[in-house]
Design a protein around this motif. Structure first.
Motif, mmCIF file in Angstrom:
data_model
loop_
_atom_site.group_PDB
_atom_site.id
_atom_site.type_symbol
_atom_site.label_atom_id
_atom_site.label_comp_id
_atom_site.label_asym_id
_atom_site.label_seq_id
_atom_site.Cartn_x
_atom_site.Cartn_y
_atom_site.Cartn_z
ATOM 1 N N GLU A 40 40.604 13.276 -43.926
ATOM 2 C CA GLU A 40 39.254 13.120 -44.468
ATOM 3 C C GLU A 40 38.352 14.273 -44.039
ATOM 4 O O GLU A 40 37.557 14.783 -44.827
ATOM 5 C CB GLU A 40 38.656 11.789 -44.004
ATOM 6 C CG GLU A 40 37.271 11.508 -44.555
ATOM 7 C CD GLU A 40 36.736 10.152 -44.127
ATOM 8 O OE1 GLU A 40 35.501 9.967 -44.126
ATOM 9 O OE2 GLU A 40 37.544 9.272 -43.774
ATOM 10 N N ALA A 41 38.482 14.700 -42.793
ATOM 11 C CA ALA A 41 37.654 15.801 -42.285
ATOM 12 C C ALA A 41 37.940 17.108 -43.007
ATOM 13 O O ALA A 41 37.085 17.998 -43.040
ATOM 14 C CB ALA A 41 37.884 15.975 -40.786
ATOM 15 N N TYR A 56 34.586 15.001 -46.456
ATOM 16 C CA TYR A 56 34.198 15.214 -45.059
ATOM 17 C C TYR A 56 32.744 14.867 -44.749
ATOM 18 O O TYR A 56 32.314 14.951 -43.602
ATOM 19 C CB TYR A 56 34.465 16.659 -44.640
ATOM 20 C CG TYR A 56 33.813 17.733 -45.493
ATOM 21 C CD1 TYR A 56 32.433 17.869 -45.577
ATOM 22 C CD2 TYR A 56 34.590 18.644 -46.205
ATOM 23 C CE1 TYR A 56 31.842 18.861 -46.328
ATOM 24 C CE2 TYR A 56 34.011 19.642 -46.975
ATOM 25 C CZ TYR A 56 32.647 19.758 -47.038
ATOM 26 O OH TYR A 56 32.066 20.733 -47.790
ATOM 27 N N LEU A 59 31.980 12.193 -41.890
ATOM 28 C CA LEU A 59 32.422 12.679 -40.578
ATOM 29 C C LEU A 59 31.577 13.860 -40.119
ATOM 30 O O LEU A 59 31.350 14.048 -38.925
ATOM 31 C CB LEU A 59 33.900 13.074 -40.638
ATOM 32 C CG LEU A 59 34.890 11.914 -40.717
ATOM 33 C CD1 LEU A 59 36.308 12.432 -40.936
ATOM 34 C CD2 LEU A 59 34.827 11.065 -39.450
ATOM 35 N N GLU A 60 31.098 14.652 -41.070
ATOM 36 C CA GLU A 60 30.201 15.761 -40.729
ATOM 37 C C GLU A 60 28.924 15.220 -40.091
ATOM 38 O O GLU A 60 28.417 15.776 -39.100
ATOM 39 C CB GLU A 60 29.869 16.542 -41.995
ATOM 40 C CG GLU A 60 28.815 17.619 -41.814
ATOM 41 C CD GLU A 60 28.120 17.968 -43.106
ATOM 42 O OE1 GLU A 60 27.052 18.619 -43.049
ATOM 43 O OE2 GLU A 60 28.615 17.595 -44.187
ATOM 44 N N GLY A 63 29.880 14.189 -36.585
ATOM 45 C CA GLY A 63 30.226 15.339 -35.751
ATOM 46 C C GLY A 63 29.028 16.158 -35.332
ATOM 47 O O GLY A 63 28.976 16.695 -34.218
ATOM 48 N N VAL A 134 32.898 21.480 -42.399
ATOM 49 C CA VAL A 134 34.231 21.001 -42.013
ATOM 50 C C VAL A 134 34.395 21.031 -40.497
ATOM 51 O O VAL A 134 35.005 20.124 -39.916
ATOM 52 C CB VAL A 134 35.327 21.853 -42.695
ATOM 53 C CG1 VAL A 134 36.695 21.590 -42.074
ATOM 54 C CG2 VAL A 134 35.373 21.544 -44.187
ATOM 55 N N GLU A 136 32.099 20.514 -38.241
ATOM 56 C CA GLU A 136 31.424 19.331 -37.703
ATOM 57 C C GLU A 136 32.204 18.067 -38.041
ATOM 58 O O GLU A 136 32.280 17.133 -37.228
ATOM 59 C CB GLU A 136 30.007 19.246 -38.259
ATOM 60 C CG GLU A 136 29.094 20.336 -37.720
ATOM 61 C CD GLU A 136 27.674 20.234 -38.237
ATOM 62 O OE1 GLU A 136 26.764 20.738 -37.571
ATOM 63 O OE2 GLU A 136 27.468 19.647 -39.321
ATOM 64 N N ALA A 137 32.800 18.024 -39.242
ATOM 65 C CA ALA A 137 33.593 16.854 -39.629
ATOM 66 C C ALA A 137 34.812 16.694 -38.726
ATOM 67 O O ALA A 137 35.175 15.572 -38.342
ATOM 68 C CB ALA A 137 34.029 16.980 -41.088
ATOM 69 N N VAL A 138 35.446 17.796 -38.375
ATOM 70 C CA VAL A 138 36.604 17.746 -37.484
ATOM 71 C C VAL A 138 36.194 17.219 -36.107
ATOM 72 O O VAL A 138 36.919 16.437 -35.491
ATOM 73 C CB VAL A 138 37.262 19.140 -37.373
ATOM 74 C CG1 VAL A 138 38.228 19.203 -36.198
ATOM 75 C CG2 VAL A 138 37.990 19.478 -38.669
ATOM 76 N N ALA A 141 35.943 13.571 -36.419
ATOM 77 C CA ALA A 141 37.277 12.968 -36.467
ATOM 78 C C ALA A 141 37.918 12.926 -35.080
ATOM 79 O O ALA A 141 38.556 11.935 -34.698
ATOM 80 C CB ALA A 141 38.161 13.753 -37.438
#
Length: 245
Positions: A40-41, A56, A59-60, A63, A134, A136-138, A141
């Protein structure tokens, strides 16, 4: 009759092992238990259903908050004698989109982003805003899959080297331009959005800054703030100044 042993299918392995074998595991310093979180991230809105669900974006959002908390904690411990104002300047420099984009490049996130072929052909894997989002999304996650400790380990790995490069609090171009204008009795700079173009997920902003008695300057960026910074920097350079002075 002997019981037959079923050979695990690839689907079984994916469900059991998750993203443990994902090529990003080493760069992230973590093997995901829940592969869906990392997927998803790394999913761009062009590959998500209408409304962006499964991309994402959510999750962003998370994050960004996790990054802010950890960076604030690191700064408090690293600079125990520094005033709140100077800490805030450091904080803003470290959590801004440009820094997240740089980390995304260092970790090699771009080539793993799932996006439509059209978006990829348009250079989406290298687009500054997409890379920052991405990243920040990671982080979001990592936090959900492994907790704050796992997210902090990733952040410290990529952000701590940047702390040592900023031995004095950095000043951004907008702040320097404002201080310069006020020191010369010119009042506050004014910023005007001239144009916004591009799709919603990858916009480009054209901004103009004006200071009394000076020719306006223009700047372009992947966010309104970035465009304002670029415009301020252009005007400063025209006056023979830089944001470091």
């Amino acid at each position: 009759m002997p019981r037959k042993t079923r050979t695990p299918s690839s689907k079984d392995k994916a469900g059991r092992d998750g993203a443990a074998a994902h090529p990003l595991s080493d760069a992230l310093g973590h093997e995901f238990k829940n592969a869906a979180l990392l997927s998803e991230a790394l999913t761009h809105m062009s590959m998500a259903p209408e409304g962006g669900q499964g991309s994402y974006e959510r999750l962003e959002f998370l994050g960004d908050r996790v990054l802010g908390l950890i960076i604030a904690d690191v700064l408090i411990k690293t600079y125990p004698q520094e005033r709140e104002g100077d800490l805030a300047v450091r904080f803003n420099a470290l959590v801004r989109a440009e820094t997240c984009e740089q980390v995304a490049q260092e970790a090699g996130l771009g080539k793993h982003i799932e996006m439509s072929s059209g978006e990829a052909r348009a250079g989406g894997r290298k687009h500054a805003t997409i890379l920052a989002d991405v990243c920040e999304a990671v982080i979001g996650a990592l936090y959900l899959d492994g907790g704050l400790e796992v997210a902090e380990r990733f952040i410290r790995r990529y952000w701590e080297p940047k702390l040592s490069l900023n031995l004095k609090p950095p000043r951004d171009s907008k702040t320097v331009l404002q201080e310069w204008a006020q020191a010369h009795g010119l009042g506050l700079p004014s910023y005007e959005l001239l144009k916004r173009k591009g799709p919603d997920h990858a916009p480009t902003f054209d901004v103009e800054v004006a200071v009394e008695g000076r020719k306006p300057a223009k700047g372009i960026g992947s966010s309104k703030r970035a465009a304002e910074q670029a415009a301020a920097e252009t005007l400063l350079k025209r006056e023979g100044l830089t944001s470091d002075e």
